[in-house]
Design a protein around this motif. Structure first.
Motif, PDB file in Angstrom:
ATOM      1  N   VAL A   1       0.852  -1.189   0.000  1.00  0.00           N
ATOM      2  CA  VAL A   1       0.000   0.000   0.000  1.00  0.00           C
ATOM      3  C   VAL A   1       0.885   1.235   0.000  1.00  0.00           C
ATOM      4  CG1 VAL A   1      -1.822   1.236   1.237  1.00  0.00           C
ATOM      5  CG2 VAL A   1      -1.810  -1.267   1.210  1.00  0.00           C
ATOM      6  N   LEU A   2       0.548   2.190  -0.849  1.00  0.00           N
ATOM      7  CA  LEU A   2       1.351   3.407  -0.959  1.00  0.00           C
ATOM      8  C   LEU A   2       1.220   4.286   0.274  1.00  0.00           C
ATOM      9  CD1 LEU A   2       3.201   4.641  -3.139  1.00  0.00           C
ATOM     10  CD2 LEU A   2       1.211   5.917  -3.972  1.00  0.00           C
ATOM     11  N   ARG A   3      -0.015   4.434   0.762  1.00  0.00           N
ATOM     12  CA  ARG A   3      -0.231   5.237   1.966  1.00  0.00           C
ATOM     13  C   ARG A   3       0.128   4.405   3.195  1.00  0.00           C
ATOM     14  NH1 ARG A   3      -4.891   3.991   4.833  1.00  0.00           N
ATOM     15  NH2 ARG A   3      -6.402   2.617   3.772  1.00  0.00           N
ATOM     16  N   GLU A   4       0.137   5.025   4.360  1.00  0.00           N
ATOM     17  CA  GLU A   4       0.418   4.303   5.594  1.00  0.00           C
ATOM     18  C   GLU A   4      -0.896   3.804   6.197  1.00  0.00           C
ATOM     19  OE1 GLU A   4       2.658   4.897   9.930  1.00  0.00           O
ATOM     20  OE2 GLU A   4       2.798   6.437   8.364  1.00  0.00           O
ATOM     21  N   LEU A   5      -1.018   2.495   6.332  1.00  0.00           N
ATOM     22  CA  LEU A   5      -2.200   1.927   6.944  1.00  0.00           C
ATOM     23  C   LEU A   5      -2.245   2.272   8.429  1.00  0.00           C
ATOM     24  CD1 LEU A   5      -2.142  -1.652   5.363  1.00  0.00           C
ATOM     25  CD2 LEU A   5      -3.735   0.180   4.789  1.00  0.00           C
ATOM     26  N   SER A   6      -3.441   2.501   8.948  1.00  0.00           N
ATOM     27  CA  SER A   6      -3.579   2.729  10.388  1.00  0.00           C
ATOM     28  C   SER A   6      -3.325   1.423  11.128  1.00  0.00           C
ATOM     29  CB  SER A   6      -4.983   3.240  10.717  1.00  0.00           C
ATOM     30  OG  SER A   6      -5.937   2.201  10.533  1.00  0.00           O
ATOM     31  N   ASP A   7      -3.095   1.521  12.434  1.00  0.00           N
ATOM     32  CA  ASP A   7      -2.885   0.322  13.245  1.00  0.00           C
ATOM     33  C   ASP A   7      -4.085  -0.616  13.148  1.00  0.00           C
ATOM     34  OD1 ASP A   7      -0.426   1.284  14.028  1.00  0.00           O
ATOM     35  OD2 ASP A   7      -1.124   2.016  15.973  1.00  0.00           O
ATOM     36  N   ASN A   8      -5.292  -0.063  13.153  1.00  0.00           N
ATOM     37  CA  ASN A   8      -6.493  -0.893  13.070  1.00  0.00           C
ATOM     38  C   ASN A   8      -6.620  -1.561  11.703  1.00  0.00           C
ATOM     39  OD1 ASN A   8      -7.296  -0.343  15.683  1.00  0.00           O
ATOM     40  ND2 ASN A   8      -8.658   1.335  15.099  1.00  0.00           N
ATOM     41  N   GLU A   9      -6.288  -0.829  10.639  1.00  0.00           N
ATOM     42  CA  GLU A   9      -6.343  -1.416   9.303  1.00  0.00           C
ATOM     43  C   GLU A   9      -5.342  -2.552   9.170  1.00  0.00           C
ATOM     44  OE1 GLU A   9      -7.637   2.200   6.321  1.00  0.00           O
ATOM     45  OE2 GLU A   9      -5.630   2.267   7.222  1.00  0.00           O
ATOM     46  N   LEU A  10      -4.135  -2.341   9.635  1.00  0.00           N
ATOM     47  CA  LEU A  10      -3.113  -3.376   9.550  1.00  0.00           C
ATOM     48  C   LEU A  10      -3.519  -4.600  10.368  1.00  0.00           C
ATOM     49  CD1 LEU A  10      -0.341  -4.177   8.470  1.00  0.00           C
ATOM     50  CD2 LEU A  10       0.674  -3.142  10.511  1.00  0.00           C
ATOM     51  N   ALA A  11      -4.042  -4.373  11.571  1.00  0.00           N
ATOM     52  CA  ALA A  11      -4.481  -5.487  12.414  1.00  0.00           C
ATOM     53  C   ALA A  11      -5.586  -6.284  11.726  1.00  0.00           C
ATOM     54  CB  ALA A  11      -4.953  -4.975  13.768  1.00  0.00           C
ATOM     55  N   ASP A  12      -6.480  -5.583  11.027  1.00  0.00           N
ATOM     56  CA  ASP A  12      -7.561  -6.255  10.309  1.00  0.00           C
ATOM     57  C   ASP A  12      -6.994  -7.135   9.201  1.00  0.00           C
ATOM     58  OD1 ASP A  12     -10.155  -6.922   9.710  1.00  0.00           O
ATOM     59  OD2 ASP A  12     -10.562  -5.098   8.552  1.00  0.00           O
ATOM     60  N   TYR A  13      -6.070  -6.613   8.415  1.00  0.00           N
ATOM     61  CA  TYR A  13      -5.458  -7.406   7.354  1.00  0.00           C
ATOM     62  C   TYR A  13      -4.750  -8.643   7.910  1.00  0.00           C
ATOM     63  CZ  TYR A  13      -6.188  -4.717   3.078  1.00  0.00           C
ATOM     64  OH  TYR A  13      -6.753  -4.147   1.977  1.00  0.00           O
ATOM     65  N   LEU A  14      -4.112  -8.512   9.059  1.00  0.00           N
ATOM     66  CA  LEU A  14      -3.307  -9.598   9.613  1.00  0.00           C
ATOM     67  C   LEU A  14      -4.123 -10.607  10.405  1.00  0.00           C
ATOM     68  CD1 LEU A  14      -0.243  -7.543  10.935  1.00  0.00           C
ATOM     69  CD2 LEU A  14      -0.395  -8.850   8.801  1.00  0.00           C
ATOM     70  N   SER A  15      -5.364 -10.278  10.747  1.00  0.00           N
ATOM     71  CA  SER A  15      -6.130 -11.080  11.701  1.00  0.00           C
ATOM     72  C   SER A  15      -6.248 -12.563  11.357  1.00  0.00           C
ATOM     73  CB  SER A  15      -7.522 -10.466  11.909  1.00  0.00           C
ATOM     74  OG  SER A  15      -8.241 -10.378  10.692  1.00  0.00           O
ATOM     75  N   PRO A  16      -6.398 -12.970  10.072  1.00  0.00           N
ATOM     76  CA  PRO A  16      -6.535 -14.410   9.825  1.00  0.00           C
ATOM     77  C   PRO A  16      -5.305 -15.217  10.221  1.00  0.00           C
ATOM     78  CG  PRO A  16      -7.299 -13.148   7.935  1.00  0.00           C
ATOM     79  CD  PRO A  16      -6.593 -12.187   8.843  1.00  0.00           C
ATOM     80  N   TRP A  17      -4.127 -14.632  10.125  1.00  0.00           N
ATOM     81  CA  TRP A  17      -2.902 -15.406  10.312  1.00  0.00           C
ATOM     82  C   TRP A  17      -2.478 -15.529  11.759  1.00  0.00           C
ATOM     83  CZ3 TRP A  17      -3.028 -11.974   5.965  1.00  0.00           C
ATOM     84  CH2 TRP A  17      -3.369 -12.652   4.790  1.00  0.00           C
ATOM     85  N   ARG A  18      -3.418 -15.324  12.648  1.00  0.00           N
ATOM     86  CA  ARG A  18      -3.207 -15.653  14.057  1.00  0.00           C
ATOM     87  C   ARG A  18      -3.678 -17.068  14.359  1.00  0.00           C
ATOM     88  NH1 ARG A  18      -1.487 -11.147  16.456  1.00  0.00           N
ATOM     89  NH2 ARG A  18      -1.936  -9.168  15.399  1.00  0.00           N
ATOM     90  N   ASP A  19      -4.166 -17.742  13.316  1.00  0.00           N
ATOM     91  CA  ASP A  19      -4.675 -19.108  13.444  1.00  0.00           C
ATOM     92  C   ASP A  19      -3.733 -20.083  12.725  1.00  0.00           C
ATOM     93  OD1 ASP A  19      -6.990 -21.065  13.914  1.00  0.00           O
ATOM     94  OD2 ASP A  19      -6.638 -21.218  11.754  1.00  0.00           O
ATOM     95  N   PRO A  20      -3.265 -21.135  13.394  1.00  0.00           N
ATOM     96  CA  PRO A  20      -2.290 -22.045  12.772  1.00  0.00           C
ATOM     97  C   PRO A  20      -2.788 -22.691  11.482  1.00  0.00           C
ATOM     98  CG  PRO A  20      -2.331 -22.389  15.143  1.00  0.00           C
ATOM     99  CD  PRO A  20      -3.461 -21.457  14.830  1.00  0.00           C
ATOM    100  N   ALA A  21      -4.086 -23.033  11.406  1.00  0.00           N
ATOM    101  CA  ALA A  21      -4.605 -23.659  10.188  1.00  0.00           C
ATOM    102  C   ALA A  21      -4.519 -22.711   9.007  1.00  0.00           C
ATOM    103  CB  ALA A  21      -6.053 -24.103  10.401  1.00  0.00           C
TER     104      ALA A  21
END
Length: 274
Positions: free
Chosen positions: A168-188
């Motif tokens: 992403v060209l702009r800087e994502l907010s902390d909440n936006e980044l956390a949302d994008y990353l949320s699935p990969w907190r699960d081992p499956a």
């Protein structure tokens, strides 16, 4: 382009797995299936309200990705196998003919469906894999089973944090980044992601070129011109080689829906309704 069209999350059962999808628009409109690659349906969220004004949008999470159930192994994560899963999802949704959009490896899946199913009306490729543009080194290394086995949840979170910021060209907010990353907190989901990475093979898109040339399917490429992962030179090559295709460049990187949502939505809508 402002819209009050609501984005909803729904699910369907496909091959015993509950697959989640974001939806917008009404059932009376022409269906538009939207596919992700190494991210998830979140990449389409910024443009779904606008797209829902002209289409029945279904932004699918593949098995083991996003909010979907299931888990992919390397064989199931190949482009042909995932294309088959998407077609079965379309069947479950009652979609015989549909428009199709794909981002990243989802664009490779979309090309496969377009070339083989006879069910695609119009195609959109957004910063998509094509020809021999993939896999990039950060993905290719997961072909090694030892690398996959040694990859922890934290390892993938760290890697996805870096790649998401670079996308992403702009800087994502902390909440936006956390949302994008949320699935990969699960081992499956970590295992599904590494399986998709291991299954990445440029032969899947290179072998489609003759069929796509013969098909002459109305195709629009929408590209964040500053993409570090899928270079815009490949988009120019696609337009030169594949009849029926054109290119709209927008400001942005690998996820241009975050940098230029209005321009992306307008480019897609103009293609769907012409």
């Amino acid at each position: 382009m402002l819209s009050n069209n609501l984005v909803r999350r729904d699910q369907i059962e496909v091959e015993g797995a509950m697959l989640s999808y974001l939806s917008a628009g009404t059932s009376s409109r022409i269906p538009l299936l939207l596919l992700h690659g190494t991210f998830w349906s979140r990449v389409w969220q910024p443009v779904l309200p606008a797209l829902g004004e002209v289409a029945r949008c279904v932004a699918l999470d593949l098995p083991g990705f996003g909010a979907s159930g299931g888990e992919l192994d390397v064989k199931q994560a190949s482009v042909p196998s995932l294309a088959s899963t998407v077609v079965r999802a379309a069947d479950a949704l009652g979609l015989e003919e549909f428009d199709l959009a794909g981002h990243d490896i989802g664009g490779g899946i979309a090309q496969h469906i377009a070339a083989t199913s006879g069910r695609v009306r119009r195609l959109v490729l957004m910063n998509s894999v094509m020809f021999d543009s993939w896999p990039v080194p950060a993905v290719e290394r997961f072909r090694d089973p030892q690398v996959r086995a040694a990859t922890s949840v934290q390892d993938l979170l760290d890697a996805r944090t870096t790649s998401t910021r670079r996308s992403v060209l702009r800087e994502l907010s902390d909440n936006e980044l956390a949302d994008y990353l949320s699935p990969w907190r699960d081992p499956a989901r970590v295992r599904s992601w590494t399986a998709m990475a291991a299954a990445a093979d440029p032969s899947y898109t290179q072998d489609l070129v003759p069929a796509l040339q013969d098909l002459v399917l109305p195709t629009r490429l929408v590209w964040g011109r500053a993409d570090d992962f899928q270079k815009i030179s490949f988009a120019h090559r696609y337009v030169e080689l594949i009849p029926g295709s054109d290119l709209v460049e927008v400001d942005g990187k690998h996820i241009p829906t975050e940098d230029s949502p209005r321009a992306v939505a307008e480019a897609i809508i103009a293609h769907l309704i012409r």
